[in-house]
Design a protein around this motif. Structure first.
Motif, PDB file in Angstrom:
ATOM      1  N   GLY A  15     -11.186   4.382 -34.672  1.00  0.00           N
ATOM      2  CA  GLY A  15     -10.895   4.716 -33.392  1.00  0.00           C
ATOM      3  C   GLY A  15     -11.932   5.914 -32.682  1.00  0.00           C
ATOM      4  O   GLY A  15     -12.028   6.186 -31.590  1.00  0.00           O
ATOM      5  N   GLY A  17     -15.063   6.132 -32.764  1.00  0.00           N
ATOM      6  CA  GLY A  17     -16.006   5.453 -31.903  1.00  0.00           C
ATOM      7  C   GLY A  17     -17.497   5.720 -32.591  1.00  0.00           C
ATOM      8  O   GLY A  17     -18.655   5.692 -32.022  1.00  0.00           O
ATOM      9  N   VAL A 148      -5.257  10.693 -30.018  1.00  0.00           N
ATOM     10  CA  VAL A 148      -6.209  10.078 -29.109  1.00  0.00           C
ATOM     11  C   VAL A 148      -6.662   8.819 -29.501  1.00  0.00           C
ATOM     12  O   VAL A 148      -6.686   7.862 -28.947  1.00  0.00           O
ATOM     13  N   ALA A 149      -6.769   8.922 -30.949  1.00  0.00           N
ATOM     14  CA  ALA A 149      -7.354   7.629 -31.732  1.00  0.00           C
ATOM     15  C   ALA A 149      -6.365   6.548 -31.467  1.00  0.00           C
ATOM     16  O   ALA A 149      -6.905   5.408 -31.278  1.00  0.00           O
ATOM     17  N   GLN A 151      -4.127   5.967 -29.305  1.00  0.00           N
ATOM     18  CA  GLN A 151      -4.138   5.441 -28.093  1.00  0.00           C
ATOM     19  C   GLN A 151      -5.483   4.417 -27.676  1.00  0.00           C
ATOM     20  O   GLN A 151      -5.227   3.338 -27.298  1.00  0.00           O
ATOM     21  N   ARG A 152      -6.672   4.906 -28.426  1.00  0.00           N
ATOM     22  CA  ARG A 152      -7.813   4.111 -28.123  1.00  0.00           C
ATOM     23  C   ARG A 152      -7.761   2.778 -28.983  1.00  0.00           C
ATOM     24  O   ARG A 152      -7.962   1.899 -28.334  1.00  0.00           O
ATOM     25  N   LEU A 153      -6.951   2.809 -30.125  1.00  0.00           N
ATOM     26  CA  LEU A 153      -6.869   1.525 -30.805  1.00  0.00           C
ATOM     27  C   LEU A 153      -5.757   0.647 -30.403  1.00  0.00           C
ATOM     28  O   LEU A 153      -5.787  -0.587 -30.595  1.00  0.00           O
ATOM     29  N   ALA A 156      -6.292  -3.063 -28.898  1.00  0.00           N
ATOM     30  CA  ALA A 156      -7.742  -3.587 -28.961  1.00  0.00           C
ATOM     31  C   ALA A 156      -8.055  -4.601 -29.668  1.00  0.00           C
ATOM     32  O   ALA A 156      -8.800  -5.626 -29.276  1.00  0.00           O
ATOM     33  N   GLU A 194     -13.884  13.515 -28.542  1.00  0.00           N
ATOM     34  CA  GLU A 194     -13.079  13.096 -27.384  1.00  0.00           C
ATOM     35  C   GLU A 194     -13.949  13.335 -26.228  1.00  0.00           C
ATOM     36  O   GLU A 194     -13.525  12.985 -25.252  1.00  0.00           O
ATOM     37  N   ARG A 197     -18.909   9.609 -23.794  1.00  0.00           N
ATOM     38  CA  ARG A 197     -19.820   9.100 -24.840  1.00  0.00           C
ATOM     39  C   ARG A 197     -21.202   9.695 -24.552  1.00  0.00           C
ATOM     40  O   ARG A 197     -21.870   9.638 -25.795  1.00  0.00           O
TER      41      ARG A 197
END
Ligand code: TYD
Length: 215
Positions: A15, A17, A148-149, A151-153, A156, A194, A197
């Motif tokens: 996660g 990126g 945070v990772a 939440q991103r995953l 998905a 975090e 990008r």
């Protein structure tokens, strides 16, 4: 004379990126006339990709997992990475041995001394002036808070064996990366993942430019 090969690995918890930036960096090298081999671990060869399937999907004890990951790495080094470096290419590898120390070592709790032994055994290759232990010249670590990772995953896609681990597993994995950075400060570049990008991408470019590998 061909220019020397260049070996760069990309690391971070699931996660973080790293894949997007790896693709962009490949383009940046190609734009400056370098031949780029993009690859990943576990994987990169037909055999190692089969081992990847097993490692990511099948339940197994930590030692079996570590041995399979290193078996895949041996094949990958011999069949793909070493020949590409000998041809003077840029090898961009999505994860390498630091992931084994982080995931199997700190995440799963497998003996770090044994991992060090396997690292020496598997990564000893023939160089121009005799044997050497192959390591990336640069490891870019995309460091991200495990919460945070997560939440991103979330949602998905269907998670694999590692992606479905709880946050405290990834906290240990992050500690594993930090230990590797402290043991290999010259090789490692830590980037705070975090950030936006674009900011992360500029940091990736800076790290590579500072080393004189990209104009
Ligand atoms: P990853 O690199 O995240 O690929 P994808 O983007 O397709 O999900 O997945 C590889 C997984 O394998 C990741 O969860 C970390 C794990 N892994 C290990 O446990 N040990 C290792 O030595 C390596 C290279 C990877």
């Amino acid at each position: 004379m061909t220019q020397p090969g260049l070996f760069i690995s990309f690391e971070g918890i699931d996660g973080a990126g790293k894949s997007t930036h790896m693709a962009a960096l490949a383009q940046a090298f190609e734009a400056q006339g370098r031949v780029v081999t993009r690859t990943r671990e576990p994987g990169g060869t037909a055999l190692a990709e089969q081992l990847r399937e097993l490692v990511l999907q099948a339940a197994m004890d930590p030692m079996t997992e570590a041995l399979l990951v290193f078996a895949a790495r041996r094949d990958h080094l011999q069949q793909l990475i070493e020949p590409a470096l000998a041809r003077g290419e840029v090898v961009l590898c999505d994860r390498f041995t630091d992931a084994t120390f982080a995931y199997q070592g700190m995440g799963r709790g497998f003996d770090l001394k044994t991992l060090h032994y396997l690292e020496q055994l598997v990564q000893t290759v023939k160089g121009l002036d005799g044997d050497l232990i192959r390591q990336p010249e640069l490891t870019i670590w995309f460091a991200l808070d495990p919460r945070v990772a997560a939440q991103r995953l979330a949602g998905a896609r269907l998670p694999d064996k590692f992606e479905s681990q709880p946050v405290d597993f990834f906290s240990r994995v992050s500690d594993g990366y930090l230990q590797r950075l402290l043991a290999h400060p010259q090789r490692f570049a830590r980037i705070a993942a975090e950030q936006s990008r674009e900011t992360v991408w500029q940091a990736v470019l800076n790290v590579v430019r500072q080393r004189g590998w990209l104009a």
